[in-house]
Enzyme design. Structure first.
Site, PDB file in Angstrom:
ATOM      1  N   SER A  31       0.841  -1.235  -0.035  1.00  0.00           N
ATOM      2  CA  SER A  31       0.020   0.055  -0.028  1.00  0.00           C
ATOM      3  C   SER A  31       0.719   1.305   0.013  1.00  0.00           C
ATOM      4  O   SER A  31       1.643   1.558   0.774  1.00  0.00           O
ATOM      5  CB  SER A  31      -0.701  -0.065   1.158  1.00  0.00           C
ATOM      6  N   HIS A  62      -3.190   0.605  -4.710  1.00  0.00           N
ATOM      7  CA  HIS A  62      -2.648  -0.662  -5.364  1.00  0.00           C
ATOM      8  C   HIS A  62      -3.073  -0.589  -6.768  1.00  0.00           C
ATOM      9  O   HIS A  62      -4.226  -0.440  -7.220  1.00  0.00           O
ATOM     10  CB  HIS A  62      -3.410  -1.746  -4.891  1.00  0.00           C
ATOM     11  N   HIS A  84      -5.461  -9.117  -1.409  1.00  0.00           N
ATOM     12  CA  HIS A  84      -5.402  -9.684  -0.110  1.00  0.00           C
ATOM     13  C   HIS A  84      -6.461 -10.572   0.024  1.00  0.00           C
ATOM     14  O   HIS A  84      -7.510 -10.562  -0.493  1.00  0.00           O
ATOM     15  CB  HIS A  84      -5.815  -8.221   0.879  1.00  0.00           C
ATOM     16  N   TYR A  86      -8.534 -10.214   2.503  1.00  0.00           N
ATOM     17  CA  TYR A  86      -9.701  -9.672   3.055  1.00  0.00           C
ATOM     18  C   TYR A  86     -10.589  -9.146   1.808  1.00  0.00           C
ATOM     19  O   TYR A  86     -11.741  -8.688   2.082  1.00  0.00           O
ATOM     20  CB  TYR A  86      -9.281  -8.415   3.894  1.00  0.00           C
ATOM     21  N   GLU A  87      -9.995  -9.068   0.397  1.00  0.00           N
ATOM     22  CA  GLU A  87     -10.903  -8.612  -0.535  1.00  0.00           C
ATOM     23  C   GLU A  87     -11.636 -10.012  -1.155  1.00  0.00           C
ATOM     24  O   GLU A  87     -12.285  -9.719  -1.998  1.00  0.00           O
ATOM     25  CB  GLU A  87      -9.707  -8.514  -1.737  1.00  0.00           C
ATOM     26  N   ALA A 114       2.841  -1.946   4.235  1.00  0.00           N
ATOM     27  CA  ALA A 114       2.521  -0.992   4.961  1.00  0.00           C
ATOM     28  C   ALA A 114       2.179  -1.879   6.359  1.00  0.00           C
ATOM     29  O   ALA A 114       1.454  -2.808   6.213  1.00  0.00           O
ATOM     30  CB  ALA A 114       1.545  -0.053   4.502  1.00  0.00           C
ATOM     31  N   MET A 215      -1.676  -6.955   6.875  1.00  0.00           N
ATOM     32  CA  MET A 215      -2.771  -7.665   6.590  1.00  0.00           C
ATOM     33  C   MET A 215      -2.165  -8.584   5.371  1.00  0.00           C
ATOM     34  O   MET A 215      -2.914  -9.014   4.467  1.00  0.00           O
ATOM     35  CB  MET A 215      -3.812  -7.047   6.154  1.00  0.00           C
ATOM     36  N   SER A 216      -0.729  -8.861   5.107  1.00  0.00           N
ATOM     37  CA  SER A 216      -0.438  -9.384   3.717  1.00  0.00           C
ATOM     38  C   SER A 216       0.877 -10.120   4.299  1.00  0.00           C
ATOM     39  O   SER A 216       1.261 -10.364   5.386  1.00  0.00           O
ATOM     40  CB  SER A 216      -0.043  -8.377   2.893  1.00  0.00           C
ATOM     41  N   ASN A 239       1.937   4.087  10.639  1.00  0.00           N
ATOM     42  CA  ASN A 239       0.943   4.328  11.818  1.00  0.00           C
ATOM     43  C   ASN A 239       1.552   3.664  12.992  1.00  0.00           C
ATOM     44  O   ASN A 239       2.041   2.393  12.783  1.00  0.00           O
ATOM     45  CB  ASN A 239      -0.363   4.320  11.447  1.00  0.00           C
ATOM     46  N   HIS A 253      -6.855   4.535   6.535  1.00  0.00           N
ATOM     47  CA  HIS A 253      -6.120   4.098   5.225  1.00  0.00           C
ATOM     48  C   HIS A 253      -5.446   5.342   4.779  1.00  0.00           C
ATOM     49  O   HIS A 253      -4.340   5.151   4.008  1.00  0.00           O
ATOM     50  CB  HIS A 253      -7.004   3.442   4.329  1.00  0.00           C
TER      51      HIS A 253
HETATM   52  N1  HPA Z   1      -2.814  -2.450  10.916  1.00  0.00           N
HETATM   53  C1  HPA Z   1      -2.901  -3.513  10.094  1.00  0.00           C
HETATM   54  N2  HPA Z   1      -2.456  -3.428   8.957  1.00  0.00           N
HETATM   55  C2  HPA Z   1      -1.905  -1.999   8.536  1.00  0.00           C
HETATM   56  C3  HPA Z   1      -1.814  -1.016   9.506  1.00  0.00           C
HETATM   57  C4  HPA Z   1      -2.367  -1.454  11.013  1.00  0.00           C
HETATM   58  O1  HPA Z   1      -2.008  -0.664  11.698  1.00  0.00           O
HETATM   59  N3  HPA Z   1      -1.080   0.021   9.119  1.00  0.00           N
HETATM   60  C5  HPA Z   1      -0.950  -0.320   7.680  1.00  0.00           C
HETATM   61  N4  HPA Z   1      -1.549  -1.604   7.771  1.00  0.00           N
END
Ligand code: HPA
Length: 278
Positions: A31, A62, A84, A86-87, A114, A215-216, A239, A253
């Site tokens: 991402s 993406h 992903h 989750y998609e 990310a 998540m990947s 973050n 996001h």
């Molecule tokens: N959590 C999960 N996935 C992420 C995060 C997060 O804080 N930041 C970027 N991808």
């Protein structure tokens, strides 16, 4: 859908029909990190839609292109965006591109993502090399290596102690130190998403030994190691995990994409150094 060898070969044929370049290094850009392909020279861009079987990425940030080009004397095949779990894709679909890269002749992959910082020392804009991971998605019964095992790809049972290539990590650390880039090493926790973590989950992941969360990546790592590829993976901390419900902030996001802009040049520097040493 379960793929067979022929499905992977069809994708390989389409890619080979578009370029004579023979990639030996694979790159997956997470991402907000897709801009890294701009550093590839003589590049050929193939839309995911043009490749049979290739999962489309539906997430903002993406792009959905496979880009092949030269970087630091190596031919690199780069995924600008990934699919992903989750998609709604199954994990065979999520990892389809890694199998295709292997059949194209790729011997080493660099996976990026990310991620949220779980370790309290991590700041937005830092990099974290994965030296280990915790696969929560796998523990809940979803693993790309489940189902019939094709021995042409690799073994039924896979050892996970030496997953993240030591030599590549050493090079990455050296390059980052010389360039003054903050680069940590730690354990990545893979969750399914798409929601971000609750504060209690962040505190739990800390206790369990996680340093960053996303998540990947881990599914791709499993499949790459299954086929004996060298693997390096690097998180960009976009973050900091929020560990209390009593703060005003919310994870979103947009901050992930914004941090990508700081992270791309840093990742580029590290990646180039690693490619030079391969
Ligand atoms: N959590 C999960 N996935 C992420 C995060 C997060 O804080 N930041 C970027 N991808």
């Amino acid at each position: 859908m379960d793929y067979s060898w022929v499905d992977y070969e069809k994708a390989v044929d389409v890619i080979r029909s578009r370029t004579a370049l023979q990639p030996t290094v694979g790159l997956v850009l997470g991402s907000g990190l897709g801009g890294l392909v701009d550093t590839l020279n003589d590049r050929v861009v193939i839309s995911y839609e043009a490749i049979p079987g290739w999962p489309q990425s539906t997430v903002h940030g993406h792009s959905g292109n496979l880009v092949i080009g030269n970087l630091e004397g190596k031919v690199v095949v780069a995924q600008q965006g990934r699919a992903h779990f989750y998609e709604g894709y199954n994990l065979q679909q999520v990892t389809f591109p890694i199998r295709v890269m292997h059949l194209l002749g790729v011997k080493a992959v660099v996976l990026t993502n990310a991620a949220g910082g779980v370790n309290t020392a991590y700041r937005v804009g830092d990099l974290m090399l994965l030296n280990d991971h915790i696969n929560f998605v796998g523990m809940t019964g979803s693993n790309p290596l489940m189902g019939p095992n094709d021995e042409r790809f690799g073994p039924r049972f896979l050892g996970m102690v030496h997953t993240y290539d030591k030599a590549m990590r050493e090079t990455a650390k050296q390059v980052a130190a010389e360039a003054g880039i903050r680069l940590h090493e730690g354990a990545y926790v893979c969750l399914s998403g798409p929601n971000f973590e609750t504060p209690a989950e962040i505190r739990m992941l800390r206790v369990l030994g996680g340093d960053a969360v996303g998540m990947s990546t881990v599914h791709e790592v499993l499949v790459a190691r299954h086929m004996g590829m060298r693997v390096m993976a690097c998180s960009g901390i976009t973050n900091e995990g929020i560990d209390s419900p009593d703060v005003e902030m919310e994870t979103n996001h947009q901050e992930v994409l914004d941090a990508g802009k700081i992270l791309v040049p840093r990742l580029t520097t590290v990646l180039k150094g690693v490619l030079r040493a391969l």
